[in-house]
Design a protein around this motif. Sequence first.
Motif, PDB file in Angstrom:
ATOM      1  N   GLU A 148       0.823  -1.200   0.000  1.00 18.25           N
ATOM      2  CA  GLU A 148       0.000   0.000   0.000  1.00 18.25           C
ATOM      3  C   GLU A 148       0.860   1.253   0.000  1.00 18.25           C
ATOM      4  O   GLU A 148       0.576   2.226  -0.704  1.00 18.25           O
ATOM      5  N   SER A 198       3.890   1.551  -1.177  1.00 16.58           N
ATOM      6  CA  SER A 198       4.484   1.669  -2.504  1.00 16.58           C
ATOM      7  C   SER A 198       3.489   2.221  -3.512  1.00 16.58           C
ATOM      8  O   SER A 198       3.808   3.114  -4.305  1.00 16.58           O
ATOM      9  N   ALA A 199       2.248   1.703  -3.475  1.00 10.63           N
ATOM     10  CA  ALA A 199       1.229   2.156  -4.427  1.00 10.63           C
ATOM     11  C   ALA A 199       0.875   3.624  -4.215  1.00 10.63           C
ATOM     12  O   ALA A 199       0.611   4.361  -5.173  1.00 10.63           O
ATOM     13  N   ARG A 200       0.895   4.067  -2.958  1.00  8.71           N
ATOM     14  CA  ARG A 200       0.527   5.440  -2.648  1.00  8.71           C
ATOM     15  C   ARG A 200       1.637   6.431  -2.990  1.00  8.71           C
ATOM     16  O   ARG A 200       1.374   7.511  -3.531  1.00  8.71           O
ATOM     17  N   PRO A 239       3.209   5.440  -7.465  1.00 12.63           N
ATOM     18  CA  PRO A 239       2.113   4.843  -8.238  1.00 12.63           C
ATOM     19  C   PRO A 239       2.532   4.176  -9.538  1.00 12.63           C
ATOM     20  O   PRO A 239       1.818   3.299 -10.038  1.00 12.63           O
ATOM     21  N   ASP A 240       3.663   4.586 -10.107  1.00 14.80           N
ATOM     22  CA  ASP A 240       4.112   3.992 -11.368  1.00 14.80           C
ATOM     23  C   ASP A 240       5.022   2.783 -11.159  1.00 14.80           C
ATOM     24  O   ASP A 240       5.521   2.202 -12.125  1.00 14.80           O
ATOM     25  N   GLU A 276       5.846  -1.034  -9.935  1.00 15.84           N
ATOM     26  CA  GLU A 276       5.227  -2.350  -9.732  1.00 15.84           C
ATOM     27  C   GLU A 276       6.081  -3.165  -8.765  1.00 15.84           C
ATOM     28  O   GLU A 276       7.263  -3.386  -9.004  1.00 15.84           O
TER      29      GLU A 276
END
Length: 313
Positions: free
Chosen positions: A123, A125-127, A130-131, A133
């Motif tokens: 979470e 990392s995604a926040r 965002p680009d 993976e």
Amino acid sequence: MESLLSRPEMELRQLRYFVGVAEELHFGRAAEKLFVSQPALSQQIQLLEAEIGVELFVRAKRTQLRRVELTEAGSGLLVEAKRILQLAEKAIETARRTGLQQRVINMGVYRMMIRERILEMVEISARLFPDLEIKLIELPTHIAVQDAVFDDEIDLGVTLLPLKYDQLRAVPLKTGYLKVMLSENHPLAQEEALQVEQLKNEKWVDIKRTIHTVYDDIERICKQAGFSHEAAIVQEVSSIELLSGLVSLGIGVAMVPTFYDASNIKGVVCKELIKPDGTPFTDVAIQAAICYKTSNNSPTIQALAGAFQANNK
């Protein structure tokens, strides 16, 4: 004139100094612009002329008239020197951009790791990225994570200290201690906190010794309290989730890290472990960390590790 590309011994610094003087046509101003002393600048120009074997500036005019003027060879060099410096800057920028744009990160986690912690890191990392993976690679133990980082099989990994290899760098996350997990129906479940001595007659559920970071430490503190927890283990497991499930069934008690959130696990309670004087029991520390190879200078890896650390204090 022999191409400068065929002269690897020539320093880019000398070319930068030459271009600076050639553009300013004044050693003093060029020295200020290049943040170098004028004698040092003059010396580097002389070394460059000696290397090439020709004069780059008309020496007579500089000596007699205090004027800086390019020779014909100097004018030719200026064109090629600018081109080489532009190519060098482009190469550096390309390398930097490639490092910053690393889009797939292989991150190792170990089987005993708390699932909530893994989801929390994904979470984060995604926040924040965002680009980016994150590809999770599950490994049997925290030592296996370190092995995989060392062997370049993954980019970074979540592990427990200490590190096995000097070539790895650790970014500390949370530090945990020990707490006691019991079935909610256990007679000691009503206590505010527990001392190790109160667990003397208990049966135990524990993580297998081969993958347990503080197995020997738990045995040590139990023996100091007058008993062996190892002798009373009735079930060994390889995951903290299964351990929690067995405790909820009353199969035995267990010690788990204080940073393990068991609030959502039905049928169990966790009690703080204290010393006889009532102070927290901190004799056994469990240090989680992100590790990556010291030689890995990827800005993406370092930024990600720093983000995990900032959000896991």
